[in-house]
Design an enzyme around this catalytic site. Structure first.
Site, PDB file in Angstrom:
ATOM      1  N   LYS A  49     -34.963 -42.341  68.876  1.00 30.68           N
ATOM      2  CA  LYS A  49     -35.991 -41.404  69.326  1.00 30.68           C
ATOM      3  C   LYS A  49     -35.646 -39.945  69.023  1.00 30.68           C
ATOM      4  O   LYS A  49     -36.535 -39.091  68.938  1.00 30.68           O
ATOM      5  CB  LYS A  49     -36.228 -41.568  70.825  1.00 30.68           C
ATOM      6  N   SER A  58     -32.021 -50.276  67.395  1.00 28.82           N
ATOM      7  CA  SER A  58     -32.692 -49.024  67.742  1.00 28.82           C
ATOM      8  C   SER A  58     -32.056 -48.223  68.866  1.00 28.82           C
ATOM      9  O   SER A  58     -32.279 -47.022  68.959  1.00 28.82           O
ATOM     10  CB  SER A  58     -34.155 -49.308  68.101  1.00 28.82           C
TER      11      SER A  58
END
Length: 332
Positions: A53, A305
């Site tokens: 992110k 991720s």
């Protein structure tokens, strides 16, 4: 369709140089032996804030003019995006307000506060938190940075795809976690643009996969948010979705869903075999390979991720071969 293309992703790569980590792309000997082809892990879990992110949030903040930054930044988040925006705002000396629901665990809230951001706890859902974002934009003039459906956020996430294409041009398949679609859309755009021979498959959970249900319906739909080990993949995609739905529809070759036990198996394998602490959403690509739900035909990259899982929760999963499913730390 509104599309974020290679040019915009390449610009994001230049903008992010020196601002985010060029993360490792390592071979998994165990998974390679299981699948009969080279399997590589792209470790976005090694970013300073613990997830991919940081790329999208930083690119979005750096794309703003000084006036927009001066007004302050705001977002709704269930964890990872809020932490990333707090990090990016601090680097620019900007105020950041992160709106989260009461369901967000204390460790996630504390991580955002530690970066100097203001936290607003509102309601018990992402929708409740988003209402507070809209109020702050309307009444206080703050600048909103959405967690996924934003062109600069998508472009930032797409830089992962460029790194993969540059390091492993022989790649034939990329497995990417699928939630609101910012990551999947950006990576798929970069991979398809640079490696047209490669397939990109989105991986999600069986419990409350909003993008998958929307793709099946042919339009964005609301889906009940359920407890899942892949908590970072929870939440809706927005009925007024501008970018990610269309991009995922047009660029993803398939979507694969996983059971909770399969996701737990991915977390376990990441720790026991690869030596990596990985949250549920970050482990779904590994889990899909272990569950033999992927047709591997050549060199494959698994996008890991994030790592932001509570210590007690992680220990519970890796120390046992069975796990009772309950709410975990969320991650948008």
């Amino acid at each position: 369709m509104s599309v974020v293309g290679l040019d915009r992703i390449a610009m994001a790569q230049e903008r992010l140089s020196g601002r985010v980590r060029h993360t490792p792309l390592i071979v998994s000997n165990n998974l390679s032996a299981r699948c009969g082809f080279p399997i590589y892990l792209k470790l976005e879990s090694h970013q300073p804030t613990g997830s991919f992110k940081l790329r999208g949030a930083t690119n979005a903040v750096l794309s703003l003019n000084d006036e927009a930054k001066k007004r302050g930044l705001v977002t709704a988040s269930t964890g990872n995006h809020g932490r990333a925006l707090a990090h990016a705002a601090k680097a620019e000396g900007a105020r950041a307000v992160i709106c989260m629901s009461a369901l967000v665990p204390a460790n996630k809230v504390d991580a955002v506060k530690a970066l100097g951001a203001e936290v607003r706890i509102v309601g018990r859902s992402q929708d409740d938190a988003q209402e507070e974002v809209e109020r702050l934009v309307r009444e206080e003039g703050l600048t909103a940075i959405p967690p996924f459906d934003h062109a600069d956020v998508i472009a930032g996430q797409g830089t992962i795809g460029l790194e993969i294409a540059e390091a492993r041009p022989e790649t034939e398949l990329v497995l990417v976690p699928l939630s609101g679609g910012g990551l999947a859309a950006g990576v798929a755009a970069a991979i398809k643009g640079r490696l047209p021979q490669a397939r990109v498959i989105g991986i999600s959970m069986e419990r409350g996969a909003a993008m998958n249900e929307s793709l099946r319906a042919g339009k964005p739909v609301q889906v009940e948010e359920l407890e899942t080990l892949a908590d970072s993949l929870g939440g809706g995609i927005g009925l007024e979705n501008r970018y990610t739905f269309a991009m995922c529809r047009d660029l993803l070759d398939d979507v694969v869903l996983l059971s909770e036990e399969e996701i737990a198996g991915g977390i376990r394998h990441a720790f026991r075999t690869e030596g990596e602490i990985v949250e549920g959403a970050g482990a779904v690509g590994i889990a899909a390979l272990l569950a033999k739900k992927i047709d591997v035909r050549g060199p494959t990259v698994v996008l890991v991720s994030g790592r932001n899982i509570g210590e007690a929760r992680h220990r519970q999963i890796v120390d046992t071969d069975s796990v009772a499913i309950s709410a975990g730390a969320r991650g948008r």
